[in-house]
Design an enzyme around this catalytic site. Sequence first.
Site, mmCIF file in Angstrom:
data_model
loop_
_atom_site.group_PDB
_atom_site.id
_atom_site.type_symbol
_atom_site.label_atom_id
_atom_site.label_comp_id
_atom_site.label_asym_id
_atom_site.label_seq_id
_atom_site.Cartn_x
_atom_site.Cartn_y
_atom_site.Cartn_z
ATOM 1 N N ARG A 248 3.136 51.225 -17.024
ATOM 2 C CA ARG A 248 4.116 50.177 -17.324
ATOM 3 C C ARG A 248 5.459 50.866 -17.523
ATOM 4 O O ARG A 248 5.555 52.081 -17.554
ATOM 5 C CB ARG A 248 3.689 49.280 -18.490
ATOM 6 C CG ARG A 248 2.855 49.864 -19.573
ATOM 7 C CD ARG A 248 3.548 50.899 -20.413
ATOM 8 N NE ARG A 248 4.863 50.464 -20.857
ATOM 9 C CZ ARG A 248 5.824 51.288 -21.239
ATOM 10 N NH1 ARG A 248 5.653 52.627 -21.224
ATOM 11 N NH2 ARG A 248 6.995 50.848 -21.638
ATOM 12 N N ALA B 124 9.684 50.017 -16.252
ATOM 13 C CA ALA B 124 10.236 49.657 -14.941
ATOM 14 C C ALA B 124 10.231 50.795 -13.902
ATOM 15 O O ALA B 124 9.684 50.634 -12.805
ATOM 16 C CB ALA B 124 11.635 49.087 -15.132
ATOM 17 N N ARG C 30 3.587 42.423 -10.980
ATOM 18 C CA ARG C 30 4.357 42.033 -12.171
ATOM 19 C C ARG C 30 5.736 41.542 -11.707
ATOM 20 O O ARG C 30 6.312 42.126 -10.787
ATOM 21 C CB ARG C 30 4.524 43.203 -13.160
ATOM 22 C CG ARG C 30 3.241 43.563 -13.889
ATOM 23 C CD ARG C 30 3.485 44.515 -15.043
ATOM 24 N NE ARG C 30 4.001 43.836 -16.219
ATOM 25 C CZ ARG C 30 4.458 44.493 -17.304
ATOM 26 N NH1 ARG C 30 4.471 45.807 -17.332
ATOM 27 N NH2 ARG C 30 4.894 43.822 -18.352
ATOM 28 N N GLN D 71 4.015 49.004 -27.594
ATOM 29 C CA GLN D 71 4.538 50.169 -26.861
ATOM 30 C C GLN D 71 5.285 51.127 -27.778
ATOM 31 O O GLN D 71 5.309 52.334 -27.544
ATOM 32 C CB GLN D 71 5.481 49.714 -25.736
ATOM 33 C CG GLN D 71 4.805 49.036 -24.566
ATOM 34 C CD GLN D 71 4.802 47.530 -24.718
ATOM 35 O OE1 GLN D 71 4.807 47.004 -25.827
ATOM 36 N NE2 GLN D 71 4.780 46.822 -23.607
ATOM 37 N N ASP E 91 14.488 46.319 -17.811
ATOM 38 C CA ASP E 91 13.658 46.013 -16.638
ATOM 39 C C ASP E 91 14.459 45.415 -15.493
ATOM 40 O O ASP E 91 14.058 45.494 -14.340
ATOM 41 C CB ASP E 91 12.533 45.049 -17.033
ATOM 42 C CG ASP E 91 11.573 45.756 -17.963
ATOM 43 O OD1 ASP E 91 11.849 45.797 -19.183
ATOM 44 O OD2 ASP E 91 10.585 46.321 -17.466
ATOM 45 N N ASN F 252 14.896 42.969 -21.095
ATOM 46 C CA ASN F 252 14.069 44.077 -21.600
ATOM 47 C C ASN F 252 12.940 43.477 -22.429
ATOM 48 O O ASN F 252 12.837 42.255 -22.584
ATOM 49 C CB ASN F 252 14.915 45.066 -22.414
ATOM 50 C CG ASN F 252 14.154 46.350 -22.708
ATOM 51 O OD1 ASN F 252 13.524 46.925 -21.816
ATOM 52 N ND2 ASN F 252 14.158 46.804 -23.945
ATOM 53 N N LYS F 253 12.098 44.326 -22.944
ATOM 54 C CA LYS F 253 10.924 43.912 -23.708
ATOM 55 C C LYS F 253 11.248 42.850 -24.745
ATOM 56 O O LYS F 253 12.283 42.935 -25.410
ATOM 57 C CB LYS F 253 10.328 45.171 -24.366
ATOM 58 C CG LYS F 253 9.109 44.949 -25.212
ATOM 59 C CD LYS F 253 7.998 44.201 -24.516
ATOM 60 C CE LYS F 253 7.610 44.757 -23.159
ATOM 61 N NZ LYS F 253 6.729 43.847 -22.382
HETATM 62 O O1 MRU Z 1 5.866 45.488 -20.400
HETATM 63 P P1 MRU Z 1 6.371 46.895 -20.221
HETATM 64 O O2 MRU Z 1 5.757 47.860 -21.161
HETATM 65 O O3 MRU Z 1 6.307 47.323 -18.784
HETATM 66 O O4 MRU Z 1 7.913 46.780 -20.605
HETATM 67 C C1 MRU Z 1 8.672 47.951 -20.553
HETATM 68 C C2 MRU Z 1 10.050 47.774 -21.056
HETATM 69 O O5 MRU Z 1 10.470 46.697 -21.424
HETATM 70 C C3 MRU Z 1 10.952 48.985 -20.998
HETATM 71 O O6 MRU Z 1 11.869 48.963 -22.043
HETATM 72 C C4 MRU Z 1 11.700 49.000 -19.654
HETATM 73 O O7 MRU Z 1 10.807 48.888 -18.601
HETATM 74 C C5 MRU Z 1 12.518 50.211 -19.482
HETATM 75 S S1 MRU Z 1 11.506 51.621 -19.189
HETATM 76 C C6 MRU Z 1 12.502 52.941 -18.819
#
Ligand code: MRU
Length: 354
Positions: free
Chosen positions: A53, A55, A96, A203, A244, A254-255
């Site tokens: 996971r 981006a 995704r 995470q 993302d 973002n998350k």
């Molecule tokens: O659902 P995830 O764990 O894939 O979400 C990841 C994030 O939101 C990260 O902050 C984002 O991808 C940046 S990673 C360099």
Amino acid sequence: MTSAAENTRVETLRWRADKLEIIDQRILPMRFEYLAYANAEEVAEGIRSMVVRGAPAIGCAAAYGVALQALSYQYADTPSFKRAMAHGFEVLAASRPTAVNLFWALQRMQKFVQSNAYLSQQSLASALLSLAHEISAEDVRINRAMGDFGASLLADGARVLTHCNAGALATAGHGTALGVFRSAVGAGKKISVFADETRPFLQGARLTAWEMVQENIPVTLITDNMAGHLMKCGEIDAVIVGTDRVAANGDVANKIGTYMVAVLARRHNIPFYVACPLSTIDMQLPDGDAIPIEERSHDEVTGFGGLRWAPAGVMVRNPAFDVTPAELVSALITEKGLVRQPDAAKLTSLMAQP
Ligand code: MRU
């Protein structure tokens, strides 16, 4: 072939015995294991189920997925090869929806296929593998460049909050937001990190905390609802997160929970920075409202790891991402430099740079 993650301690993706191996991030930090992937469908499932996971890591995995598909079918007849490749692109694109790096990487692989149609299937398959290696190696170079620009924003002794995991685990190595921390430490600055737990997939608690502990970068874990209190008490100097997808006007997906942190940061006059490789900027989308937000399984909210705490029959929402308006972003940290107070004009000129 040297590994893309050379010099970084965490090798999220590696090529071994003609397969892609990926650290299983679902079970970290309790167990450290690699899973092996042999074709596009398997890689798509690895992305969907969050074995991998983040981006940029998803983009790199998808590139390997395309290469694996070509390698698996390289001796098939031409119609079967073409069908398998189309299917591979399709399943990977459906894995995704939010991180644009996935589509960016697939488009790059697709363009390569189209412009090298004269190659034999075997030559194409091996060239696609080289391109996947190159995309991963490039990701590490980009993260190091972002890390250097980002480190210049942090004073010696800075206490920095991050949300989710934008580390080596979320990329081919070094990380974006955590790459800034690594680079700052590498430049001799003493910094300390506050890691938001990042409900519901944890995470922050599982992955960011693990990466920082591995490298002896001081890290303090907090639950998501503690950030405002610590900001009010003057314990946070800056926020740095990954992203993302960034829309053409600078809105940042973002998350889930990132928006809340950005609003709190503004309330307390704390700079809110976003580490953002150019591959994460989607100039096709005018603003953040157009960014597709993934809704994940209700099980992630009602419990964790087989333990359920919410009553049967409760209604649940589980949007995995949110959008922070550009006006709350102090600067984007990109491999081409900082974009302070990002807006449509600044992003247009950034993307036009050679
Ligand atoms: O659902 P995830 O764990 O894939 O979400 C990841 C994030 O939101 C990260 O902050 C984002 O991808 C940046 S990673 C360099």
